[in-house]
Design a protein around this motif. Structure first.
Motif, short mmCIF file in Angstrom:
data_model
loop_
_atom_site.label_atom_id
_atom_site.label_comp_id
_atom_site.label_asym_id
_atom_site.label_seq_id
_atom_site.Cartn_x
_atom_site.Cartn_y
_atom_site.Cartn_z
N LEU A 65 -39.68 23.09 -28.73
CA LEU A 65 -40.08 21.69 -28.65
C LEU A 65 -41.59 21.52 -28.52
O LEU A 65 -42.15 20.52 -28.95
N ARG A 103 -38.28 20.39 -34.48
CA ARG A 103 -37.72 19.06 -34.23
C ARG A 103 -36.90 18.54 -35.41
O ARG A 103 -36.59 17.35 -35.47
N PRO A 111 -32.55 17.19 -31.49
CA PRO A 111 -33.77 18.02 -31.47
C PRO A 111 -34.83 17.57 -30.48
O PRO A 111 -35.65 18.38 -30.06
N LEU A 112 -34.84 16.30 -30.08
CA LEU A 112 -35.86 15.83 -29.16
C LEU A 112 -35.45 15.99 -27.70
O LEU A 112 -36.23 15.69 -26.80
#
Length: 208
Positions: A65, A103, A111-112
């Motif tokens: 991330l 992401r 993904p976040l």
């Protein structure tokens, strides 16, 4: 050489600490694992890391991330080619967007969301950050992969593990969340440095 070996690793550790302070349950799970494996009568040692899969997962998630270098070192195409419908001339300089790959919803579920558990079970459990899986390439991949990837990985795991195991962390009075804004550049540090209140959690003799 010194910048590549220190600044990048410390950036990842700071992001990991920020994410855990915004998600206290993750911090608690990491400390519970370390208390079970290491205990509270001594400090974490490098040899303990192999027995701390949740700590390893936290480091992988932080690298996914918040990669310390959002763009890879430049590559060049030796011959012209067609890639995904695009014509790439010979001798084109190519930069891989590592930040965007980490992401990408096509590669990662939610993904976040900072969720280390994704690396403990499911499709991501076998993914490693050493250039073998293109979904996660914080050190790059191929011939131009970071020469210090092994040392960097150990440093991040050990440094982060020492901080989490040895101390309790909380936000300063009046603050409820860590600001997660980024500053883009060759590296990807936090726009506002992390601030926290720290107290010891091990027996006094462990700090001698």
């Amino acid at each position: 050489m010194f910048t590549a070996g220190t600044d990048t690793s410390s950036i990842i550790v700071e992001w990991a600490m920020a994410e855990m302070m915004n998600n206290p349950s993750i911090m608690a799970s990491a400390q519970e694992e370390m208390d079970r494996v290491v205990g509270r009568d001594r400090r974490l040692e490098e040899s303990d890391i192999a027995n701390l899969p949740y700590l390893q997962a936290i480091c992988k998630e932080a690298m996914r991330l918040h990669p310390s270098t959002p763009l890879s070192l430049p590559h060049f195409s030796f011959e012209e080619c067609e890639e995904d419908g695009h014509h790439v001339p010979a001798n084109t300089r190519l930069l891989i967007n590592i930040w965007a790959i980490g992401r990408d919803p096509a590669a990662w579920e939610d993904p976040l969301e900072f969720r280390p558990e994704r690396f403990l079970s499911g499709p991501a459990a076998k993914i490693d950050p050493m250039g073998n899986n293109f979904e996660l390439i914080p050190f790059g991949a191929g011939r131009r992969i970071c020469a210090g990837k092994l040392a960097g990985m150990v440093f991040v795991q050990y440094f982060l593990g020492m901080l989490v195991h040895s101390f309790e962390w909380r936000l300063p009075d009046g603050e409820e969340k860590v600001d997660m804004a980024e500053t883009f550049g060759l590296a990807l540090p936090k726009a506002i440095p992390l601030k926290a209140v720290v107290t010891r959690r091990l027996v006094p003799a462990a700090y001698a």
